[in-house]
Design a protein around this motif. Structure first.
Motif, short mmCIF file in Angstrom:
data_model
loop_
_atom_site.label_atom_id
_atom_site.label_comp_id
_atom_site.label_asym_id
_atom_site.label_seq_id
_atom_site.Cartn_x
_atom_site.Cartn_y
_atom_site.Cartn_z
N LEU A 67 -40.84 -57.38 -75.18
CA LEU A 67 -41.38 -57.36 -73.82
C LEU A 67 -40.57 -58.23 -72.89
N LYS A 68 -40.28 -59.43 -73.35
CA LYS A 68 -39.50 -60.35 -72.52
C LYS A 68 -38.13 -59.77 -72.23
N ILE A 69 -37.51 -59.23 -73.26
CA ILE A 69 -36.17 -58.68 -73.09
C ILE A 69 -36.19 -57.52 -72.10
N ASP A 70 -37.21 -56.65 -72.24
CA ASP A 70 -37.33 -55.54 -71.30
C ASP A 70 -37.47 -56.04 -69.88
N ARG A 71 -38.26 -57.06 -69.72
CA ARG A 71 -38.48 -57.58 -68.37
C ARG A 71 -37.21 -58.20 -67.80
N LYS A 72 -36.46 -58.85 -68.66
CA LYS A 72 -35.19 -59.42 -68.19
C LYS A 72 -34.21 -58.33 -67.79
N LEU A 73 -34.16 -57.28 -68.60
CA LEU A 73 -33.28 -56.17 -68.25
C LEU A 73 -33.69 -55.53 -66.93
N ALA A 74 -34.97 -55.31 -66.78
CA ALA A 74 -35.47 -54.70 -65.55
C ALA A 74 -35.13 -55.58 -64.36
N LEU A 75 -35.28 -56.88 -64.55
CA LEU A 75 -34.96 -57.81 -63.47
C LEU A 75 -33.48 -57.77 -63.12
N SER A 76 -32.65 -57.75 -64.14
CA SER A 76 -31.20 -57.66 -63.90
C SER A 76 -30.85 -56.39 -63.15
N ASP A 77 -31.43 -55.29 -63.60
CA ASP A 77 -31.19 -54.01 -62.92
C ASP A 77 -31.54 -54.11 -61.45
N ALA A 78 -32.72 -54.59 -61.17
CA ALA A 78 -33.20 -54.64 -59.80
C ALA A 78 -32.31 -55.53 -58.95
N VAL A 79 -31.94 -56.68 -59.49
CA VAL A 79 -31.08 -57.60 -58.74
C VAL A 79 -29.75 -56.94 -58.41
N GLU A 80 -29.20 -56.25 -59.40
CA GLU A 80 -27.90 -55.61 -59.17
C GLU A 80 -28.01 -54.52 -58.11
N LEU A 81 -29.06 -53.73 -58.21
CA LEU A 81 -29.23 -52.62 -57.27
C LEU A 81 -29.40 -53.08 -55.84
N LEU A 82 -30.08 -54.18 -55.68
CA LEU A 82 -30.47 -54.60 -54.33
C LEU A 82 -29.67 -55.80 -53.85
N SER A 83 -28.57 -56.08 -54.53
CA SER A 83 -27.77 -57.25 -54.17
C SER A 83 -27.03 -57.04 -52.86
N GLY A 84 -26.60 -58.13 -52.28
CA GLY A 84 -25.87 -58.04 -51.03
C GLY A 84 -26.69 -58.57 -49.88
N LYS A 85 -25.97 -58.81 -48.83
CA LYS A 85 -26.56 -59.50 -47.68
C LYS A 85 -27.45 -58.58 -46.85
N TRP A 86 -27.21 -57.28 -46.90
CA TRP A 86 -27.82 -56.40 -45.90
C TRP A 86 -28.83 -55.41 -46.44
N LYS A 87 -28.83 -55.13 -47.74
CA LYS A 87 -29.59 -53.98 -48.24
C LYS A 87 -31.08 -54.07 -47.92
N PHE A 88 -31.65 -55.22 -48.12
CA PHE A 88 -33.08 -55.35 -47.84
C PHE A 88 -33.38 -55.17 -46.36
N LEU A 89 -32.47 -55.67 -45.53
CA LEU A 89 -32.70 -55.54 -44.09
C LEU A 89 -32.59 -54.09 -43.65
N ILE A 90 -31.68 -53.36 -44.27
CA ILE A 90 -31.57 -51.93 -43.97
C ILE A 90 -32.85 -51.21 -44.37
N LEU A 91 -33.32 -51.50 -45.57
CA LEU A 91 -34.55 -50.85 -46.02
C LEU A 91 -35.72 -51.18 -45.10
N LEU A 92 -35.79 -52.44 -44.69
CA LEU A 92 -36.89 -52.83 -43.80
C LEU A 92 -36.82 -52.07 -42.48
N ASP A 93 -35.63 -51.96 -41.92
CA ASP A 93 -35.49 -51.22 -40.67
C ASP A 93 -35.91 -49.77 -40.84
N LEU A 94 -35.56 -49.20 -41.97
CA LEU A 94 -35.95 -47.81 -42.20
C LEU A 94 -37.46 -47.68 -42.42
N TYR A 95 -38.07 -48.69 -42.99
CA TYR A 95 -39.53 -48.68 -43.09
C TYR A 95 -40.15 -48.65 -41.71
N TYR A 96 -39.60 -49.46 -40.83
CA TYR A 96 -40.15 -49.54 -39.48
C TYR A 96 -39.94 -48.24 -38.72
#
Lengths: 117, 117
Positions: free
Chosen positions: A10-39
Motif C-alpha cells: 500500500l505504501k509503495i503504491d501510494r509513493k508511486l502514485a505520488l511520484s506520478d502526480a508530481v511528475e505530471l503536474l510539475s513546472g511553474k505554470w501547469k496548475f495556473l493554466i488549469l485554474l484559468d481553464l476552470y474559471y
DNA sequence: CAGTATCCAAAGGGATACTG
DNA sequence: CAGTATCCCTTTGGATACTG
C-alpha cells in the motif's frame, strides 16, 4: 513480505502514485493554466498569454503540449480567419480539482502563518 | 473595478495562493519526504536516504533545508555519539496532508486511465 | 493569431569523494 | 552519522525575433 523492514504494498503504491502526480503536474505554470481553464471553461492561446502574466509564448506552448499529452486538456483548431485555437479541460482533468483546491488552501494558510509571526 | 475584463479579487487571491504553494512544494522530492515523515513520524537522515531510493545526500540535504526554512519540518540534533539528527513534521505541515492525499488519488486515477486505453 | 526558432542564464539534480 | 565539496550534465524557463 514477512520482513519487518519491508514497506507494505500500500505504501509503495501510494509513493508511486505520488511520484506520478508530481511528475505530471510539475513546472511553474501547469496548475495556473488549469485554474484559468476552470474559471473560463475555454480559452484561446492569447487569452492564456494575458492571464498568465509573465509567461512567454514558447513556454506556454510547451506547457500546453505537455498537458495535452497527459490528456488533461484538449486543443481545438477553429475554422476562423485568421485561425484561432481553443483549449479546454478534459473530463479527466476534473481529477485535479481537489489537488488545486488543497494547494490553494495551503497557500492561503501558509501566507497567513508567515504574516502573523 | 467596474471593468468587465477585470479579474475579481477572489480569483487573484487564489492565483497568488496557488503560486505560493507551487513554489514552496516544488521539486522532485519534497512531497515524498513529507509522505515518509507522515508514515514514520520521526526519521533520521540515513532513514530518509534509504526510503527515498535514488536520492543523493547533497540533494536530500538541500530539500530538507528548504522544508525547514518554510517551517514544514523540524531538525533536531540528538546527544548521541556519533551525533544523530532527527527530522519531523511541524504542526503547520499538517496543512499539506490534503494536498498529498489529493495528489495520490490523482496519480492512481491517472495510472488507471493510462492502462485502460 | 498562434505559435516556432534561436540564444542563453539559472536552477535542478546526479556521481563521487571527502570531513567533523 | 550527517552531512559538505566539487564537478558536471540536463532541464527549465526567459528574451527576442520571426513565420504561416
Amino acid at each position: 513480505m514477512g520482513k519487518l523492514e519491508c514497506e507494505s504494498e500500500l505504501k509503495i503504491d501510494r509513493k508511486l502514485a505520488l511520484s506520478d502526480a508530481v511528475e505530471l503536474l510539475s513546472g511553474k505554470w501547469k496548475f495556473l493554466i488549469l485554474l484559468d481553464l476552470y474559471y473560463s471553461g475555454t480559452m484561446r492561446f492569447k487569452d492564456l498569454m494575458q492571464t498568465l502574466k509573465g509567461i512567454t509564448p514558447k513556454v506556454l506552448s510547451k506547457e500546453l503540449q505537455q498537458l495535452e499529452e497527459n490528456m488533461l486538456i484538449t486543443r481545438t483548431v477553429n475554422n476562423t480567419k485568421p485561425v484561432t485555437v481553443s483549449y479546454a479541460l478534459t473530463e479527466h482533468a476534473s481529477e485535479t480539482q481537489p489537488v488545486i483546491n488543497a494547494l490553494i488552501e495551503f497557500g492561503k494558510k501558509h501566507r497567513y502563518k508567515i504574516i502573523s509571526k
